[in-house]
Design an enzyme around this catalytic site. Structure first.
Site, PDB file in Angstrom:
ATOM      1  CG  HIS A   1       6.896 -15.016  28.228  1.00 16.84           C
ATOM      2  ND1 HIS A   1       6.307 -16.241  27.995  1.00 16.84           N
ATOM      3  CD2 HIS A   1       8.009 -15.281  28.967  1.00 16.84           C
ATOM      4  CE1 HIS A   1       7.027 -17.202  28.556  1.00 16.84           C
ATOM      5  NE2 HIS A   1       8.068 -16.644  29.162  1.00 16.84           N
TER       6      HIS A   1
ATOM      7  CG  HIS B   1       8.851 -21.428  28.458  1.00 16.09           C
ATOM      8  ND1 HIS B   1       7.872 -21.095  29.356  1.00 16.09           N
ATOM      9  CD2 HIS B   1       9.750 -20.406  28.512  1.00 16.09           C
ATOM     10  CE1 HIS B   1       8.179 -19.936  29.920  1.00 16.09           C
ATOM     11  NE2 HIS B   1       9.315 -19.499  29.422  1.00 16.09           N
TER      12      HIS B   1
ATOM     13  CD  GLU C   1       9.924 -18.630  32.660  1.00 13.27           C
ATOM     14  OE1 GLU C   1       9.664 -17.685  31.916  1.00 13.27           O
ATOM     15  OE2 GLU C   1      10.632 -19.587  32.285  1.00 13.27           O
TER      16      GLU C   1
ATOM     17  CG  HIS D   1      15.840 -18.632  32.579  1.00 15.13           C
ATOM     18  ND1 HIS D   1      14.942 -19.401  33.276  1.00 15.13           N
ATOM     19  CD2 HIS D   1      15.091 -17.909  31.712  1.00 15.13           C
ATOM     20  CE1 HIS D   1      13.704 -19.150  32.852  1.00 15.13           C
ATOM     21  NE2 HIS D   1      13.769 -18.233  31.908  1.00 15.13           N
TER      22      HIS D   1
END
Ligand code: DHB
Ligand code: FE
Length: 307
Positions: free
Chosen positions: A59, A12, A240, A193
């Site tokens: 977020h 995303h 995530e 990431h």
């Protein structure tokens, strides 16, 4: 009765949203990423679900750091795009499905799964970017989307096992909803990431590819992976990926992998995309197809004999 027919997982990255909004999708850097979602969009258009349940993470857009629910189910009629610093993205308002969402809340909570009910919420790139990747850039999203936000921004996030079990609770809830709705569940975020700290920029393709393999074939074993392993192998934001277990838990044990795409990087992130379809309890092909296959084999044998 409603039923979950398939699951889709996708990264995303916010820069993907910016590339769409700033019309950069044909730039070579971005074309590499977007071309991998062409098949996904075709599949999505063909499947044309009645409802999507979008498992995503906020977020610090809707919830800030003052209140961080572990699992927050969007029961509102509408979810506008959040302002993440550059104004709200120019994407359609997400239209919810309050009746199905309330049914899921009732079923899951009375079943012992204490969801937070959210009646007003803006949604950030965590949801809007996967919607773009699956549906392109229409003037309206083609179906209602029920957002379910998972905390992966502040320790402790839920375990993979808890996420998988939430998927199971969603599956049970959907199966007891009286209207005939075909539902697709999205798991979003990831893959490997890390955005800050000494390991910023970390990507682990070996880990990501194994995650994709196991998501299809060994979902329960994969869901048992401890947080530390995500941190070590997939970077701080790799956590995530726990959201993908909600999607997988909502599907049958045996699924058919329809499509997979993986590229590195988009912004700081490894981008993964997978589509899994339910094929029934045993994972075997429907009887009609099996019959046809057997008939085919018999016919071929006959031909060999004749020759
Ligand atoms: C990036 C990835 C994310 O998942 C996110 O929430 C923000 C930024 C990135 O790769 O830049
Ligand atoms: Fe993120």
């Amino acid at each position: 009765m409603a039923k979950i027919i398939a699951g889709l997982a996708s990264s995303h990255v916010p820069a993907i949203g910016a590339a769409i909004d700033n019309k950069q999708t044909e730039d070579p850097y971005w074309k590499r990423v977007f071309s991998g979602f062409e098949k996904t969009k075709e599949w999505m258009a063909k499947v044309n679900p009645d409802v999507v349940i979008g498992i995503y993470n906020d977020h610090a857009s809707a919830f800030s750091v003052e209140i961080i629910p572990t699992f927050a189910l969007g029961c509102a009629a509408e979810f506008p795009p959040a302002d993440e610093g550059w104004g709200p993205r120019p994407v359609p308002i997400v239209k919810g499905h309050p009746k199905l969402a309330s049914h899921i809340a009732t079923s899951a909570i009375l079943d012992g799964f204490d969801l937070t009910i959210v009646n007003k919420m803006e949604v950030d790139h965590g949801l809007t970017v996967p919607l773009n990747l699956a549906f392109g850039s229409p003037t309206e999203w083609p179906c209602p989307v029920i957002p379910l936000a998972v905390n992966v921004v502040q320790y402790p996030p839920p375990t993979g096992k808890r996420c998988f079990d939430l998927g199971r609770a969603i599956r049970k809830a959907v199966a007891s909803y009286p209207e005939d709705l075909r539902v697709v569940v999205f798991g979003t975020g990831g893959m490997s990431h890390q955005i800050s700290g000494p390991r910023a920029g970390l990507i682990n393709s070996k880990f990501d590819k194994s995650f994709l393999d196991r998501l299809t074939k060994d979902p329960k074993g994969l869901a048992a992976m401890p947080h530390l392993e995500y941190m070590r192998e997939a970077g701080a934001e790799g956590i995530e990926l726990v959201m993908w277990h909600v999607m997988r838990g909502a599907l049958d044990d045996h699924v058919r992998e329809v499509y997979r795409f993986y590229t590195v990087p988009a912004s700081n992130t490894a981008v993964g995309n997978i589509i899994l379809e339910n094929v029934g309890k045993t994972g075997k092909k429907p009887a009609a197809k099996k019959k046809a296959k057997t008939a085919n084999k018999t016919a071929k044998k006959g031909l060999r004999k004749a020759a």
